[in-house]
Scaffold this motif. Structure first.
Motif, short mmCIF file in Angstrom:
data_model
loop_
_atom_site.label_atom_id
_atom_site.label_comp_id
_atom_site.label_asym_id
_atom_site.label_seq_id
_atom_site.Cartn_x
_atom_site.Cartn_y
_atom_site.Cartn_z
N GLU A 166 -10.12 3.50 -8.19
CA GLU A 166 -11.07 2.53 -7.65
C GLU A 166 -10.51 1.73 -6.48
OE1 GLU A 166 -13.79 -1.27 -9.18
OE2 GLU A 166 -12.63 -0.07 -10.60
N SER A 167 -9.24 1.36 -6.54
CA SER A 167 -8.67 0.47 -5.52
C SER A 167 -7.74 1.18 -4.55
CB SER A 167 -7.93 -0.69 -6.20
OG SER A 167 -6.98 -0.19 -7.12
N GLY A 168 -7.71 2.52 -4.58
CA GLY A 168 -6.85 3.23 -3.64
C GLY A 168 -6.45 4.59 -4.15
N TYR A 169 -5.14 4.88 -4.08
CA TYR A 169 -4.61 6.17 -4.50
C TYR A 169 -3.45 5.96 -5.46
CZ TYR A 169 -7.27 7.73 -0.45
OH TYR A 169 -8.28 7.97 0.44
N ALA A 170 -3.35 6.85 -6.43
CA ALA A 170 -2.28 6.78 -7.41
C ALA A 170 -1.65 8.15 -7.55
CB ALA A 170 -2.81 6.30 -8.76
N ALA A 216 -3.20 3.72 1.09
CA ALA A 216 -3.18 4.80 2.08
C ALA A 216 -2.80 6.12 1.41
CB ALA A 216 -2.19 4.49 3.20
N LEU A 217 -3.57 7.16 1.71
CA LEU A 217 -3.31 8.47 1.12
C LEU A 217 -1.93 9.00 1.53
CD1 LEU A 217 -4.24 10.96 -0.45
CD2 LEU A 217 -5.43 11.73 1.62
N LEU A 272 -0.41 2.53 7.04
CA LEU A 272 -1.37 1.43 6.87
C LEU A 272 -2.21 1.23 8.13
CD1 LEU A 272 0.93 -1.12 5.00
CD2 LEU A 272 -0.92 0.26 4.04
N ARG A 273 -1.77 1.73 9.27
CA ARG A 273 -2.56 1.61 10.51
C ARG A 273 -3.70 2.61 10.55
NH1 ARG A 273 2.65 1.61 13.49
NH2 ARG A 273 3.25 -0.56 13.90
#
Length: 260
Positions: free
Chosen positions: A41-45, A66-67, A257-258
């Motif tokens: 839900e909040s990103g990638y794990a 970020a992936l 992150l960019r």
């Protein structure tokens, strides 16, 4: 704020310091087969045999925005052999450090970068020999000019090691240059600041005023001068290579992150 920073440094031991400790004891055996990256839900794990990776200290689930960062973490876990060696997992250690530190440490991280910038490597120049002076001017002046123009600020470089206060407006604008940076970015910037000895180089890198190669070279002007005089020392070369891995890892976090 100092208490927050010390707490953050203790959490760093769950990542960076733990790797050093495990070098001296028996490494844990690899306990997983499959490594995957999953969208949450909040990103990638990252998962190990379907179980989400957690930090080693507080057992906090590791989720990144970020992936590319998640893929780097997964690659490090997948690359482990019979044993799990944290020293060979710089991205895992850096992200664990950030997650364990928590968002409450962000003001302390900004203050740490600012503290370096106020007494920065680039601002204290040698008075001899001529070759070192010229190299400091060539590399460090370019960084200072770029920062001065970009942020409309001024610096007060000095010769020697006696403290030279920098203009308050300069320090305020440099701190403002860190606004909007999240926990992962600030953790990476603190790492870059510590590895280079320069908050100014970290800010210049963040804002695209210098390349990572230029930052690394500027951070080692004095060291490279000594190498030219006396030759390389094997242990020092090995330490520098290890620091470069940590530096490149932190840079890759900023780059990831960019990305949109």
């Amino acid at each position: 704020m100092r208490d927050q920073l010390e707490e953050a440094h203790r959490h760093r031991d769950d990542g960076y310091g733990r790797a050093q400790h495990l070098n001296r004891v028996e490494l844990p055996k690899r306990f997983y087969s499959a490594v995957d990256v999953v969208r949450v839900e909040s990103g990638y794990a990252v998962t190990l045999d379907g179980r989400q990776v957690r930090t080693p200290g507080k057992k906090i689930p590791v989720v990144v925005p970020a992936l590319a960062i998640a893929r780097s973490i997964a690659q490090e876990w997948a690359a482990q052999g019979e044993f799990v060696d944290p020293a060979a997992m710089p991205m895992v250690r850096l992200i664990n450090s950030a997650v364990e530190s928590g968002e409450q440490t962000m003001p302390a991280f900004r203050a740490e970068i600012g503290k370096f910038a106020a007494n920065d490597l680039l601002l204290y120049r040698a008075d001899s020999p001529r070759e070192l002076i010229a190299e400091q001017e060539r590399q460090w002046d370019a960084a200072l000019v770029g920062l001065a123009r970009h942020f409309d600020i001024a610096f007060r470089p000095t010769v020697g090691i006696i403290h030279q206060a920098q203009p308050p407006e300069t320090l305020a604008r440099l701190d403002a240059a860190l606004e909007g940076q999240g926990l992962l970015a600030l953790t990476a910037l603190v790492s870059i600041t510590g590895l280079t000895g320069s908050g100014l180089l970290a800010v210049a890198l963040l804002h695209g005023l210098l390349t990572s190669d230029a930052v690394w070279a500027a951070a080692h002007v004095d060291e490279d001068h000594q190498i030219r005089l006396w030759g390389e020392d094997a242990e020092a070369t090995e330490r520098r290579a290890k620091r470069k891995v940590e530096f490149d890892t932190a840079v890759s976090v900023l780059e990831a992150l960019r990305q949109p």
